[in-house]
Write an enzyme that holds these catalytic residues in place. Sequence first.
Site, PDB file in Angstrom:
ATOM      1  N   ARG A  70     -30.800  10.753  21.258  1.00  0.00           N
ATOM      2  CA  ARG A  70     -30.263   9.602  22.011  1.00  0.00           C
ATOM      3  C   ARG A  70     -31.353   8.574  22.333  1.00  0.00           C
ATOM      4  NH1 ARG A  70     -25.922  12.681  25.806  1.00  0.00           N
ATOM      5  NH2 ARG A  70     -24.201  12.426  24.351  1.00  0.00           N
ATOM      6  N   GLY A 114     -16.844  11.499  24.249  1.00  0.00           N
ATOM      7  CA  GLY A 114     -15.630  11.022  24.909  1.00  0.00           C
ATOM      8  C   GLY A 114     -15.313   9.578  24.551  1.00  0.00           C
ATOM      9  N   GLY A 126     -20.771  14.708  20.217  1.00  0.00           N
ATOM     10  CA  GLY A 126     -20.551  16.008  20.860  1.00  0.00           C
ATOM     11  C   GLY A 126     -20.774  17.157  19.908  1.00  0.00           C
ATOM     12  N   LYS A 182      -9.560  22.722  22.691  1.00  0.00           N
ATOM     13  CA  LYS A 182      -8.280  22.493  23.371  1.00  0.00           C
ATOM     14  C   LYS A 182      -7.448  21.397  22.743  1.00  0.00           C
ATOM     15  CE  LYS A 182      -8.937  23.347  28.123  1.00  0.00           C
ATOM     16  NZ  LYS A 182      -9.254  22.595  29.345  1.00  0.00           N
TER      17      LYS A 182
END
Length: 397
Positions: A36, A378, A355, A199
Amino acid sequence: MSTFSTFRFASKRAIVRVDFNVPLDKQSNKVLDDKRILAAIPTLKHILNAGGSVVLLSHFGRPKNGPEPQYSLLQIKDKISEVLKVPVQFAADCIGQESMQLSAALKPGQVLLLENIRFYKEESQGDMAFAEKLAKHGDCYVNDAFGAAHRSHASTTQIANFFPDAKMAGLLMQAEIENAQKVLHTAKKPFTAIVGGAKISDKVLIVEHLLNIADHIIIGGGMAYTFFKAMGGQIGNSLCEDDRLETCKDILQRAAAIGVQIHLPQDAIVADQFSQNANTRIDDSNLIENNWMGLDIGPMACASFKQVILKSKTILWNGPMGVFEMPAFEQGTKTIAQAVAQATKFGAFSLIGGGDSAAAIQQFDLSNQVSYVSTGGGALLEYFEGKTLPGIAALSN
Ligand code: AMP
């Protein structure tokens, strides 16, 4: 609206919102992965080389109630300096006297890092008065934190109001938007989206939006089992969200109605416990015995997913196919990563979501063999859900 490439940074102090939320080793406090920081370097170098100075704003971890030493950005100051090859000054606050004096004294070529912006509750509240104080640190505002662009926080969104003629996206933010748009708006067909992870509830919106644009949707990981259960399958102890069974049925029906092909993993590597040392075997994904759980896609699924991927011209991948952190269950994710790399070699455009998918592609040493690895987890998901990201919208209002 200003653009980053034409803005005159000479003698200007640029407030640059970055995402330096990097992982630290708990024992040594060393930065475990500087990706990053590296990603923001072109933006920072451009400003410094043009004769500007930089005030860095970032969040770091999730502090709950004000300052917590384990979330201090002081811990990564030296790493930034090492990567940027420029000394970095540090202010132990974001809007106090110390930081204001340091930013006011900045000379061309100098860099100041402010303390973790999330030490202030006003940050996540999007507090306008707090944003106004932050804005006093500079003459212009550059947002290079794509990973935080889905949040309407003071340093990502409200601060832009104070720079009506001097707010802009940095080079990383621009690259993220361009690559995401390439997939969203100008995808060459066939377009295959690969969605995995734990999920279904986290990925429902993206899958629903992808129904409008993809030709194929490959579904793997823990979320696949809710689909199998919805179709009447037996899934043992595999992950399942019973409150999403109807959603899965609905997605399958809608896909069939509009001609989007949904690919579910025919077989699974099942285990008798959630452990690297579990007993394992291969089962049909819809015939898993009680006390066994699917922790990876099986060899038949690998082969059929690979075929779909190799025929694709555009690929979006978000979420692993199994518990890739354990070597016993990494093969499915590895096969997909290799197939995406191979398709890219044949000319496909491949975008890897941040992610866990970014971690997986790095684990298999294939980051350089895909078209683009996003830094946003996200934020990228929300972009593909069709939402407007407040951090991006604020730059053009
Ligand atoms: P997400 O954050 O939703 O993308 O989920 C990523 C996580 O899903 C990773 O940590 C994987 O280990 C986990 N995962 C993937 N497949 C499975 C599975 N079949 N069962 C349990 N966890 C899984």
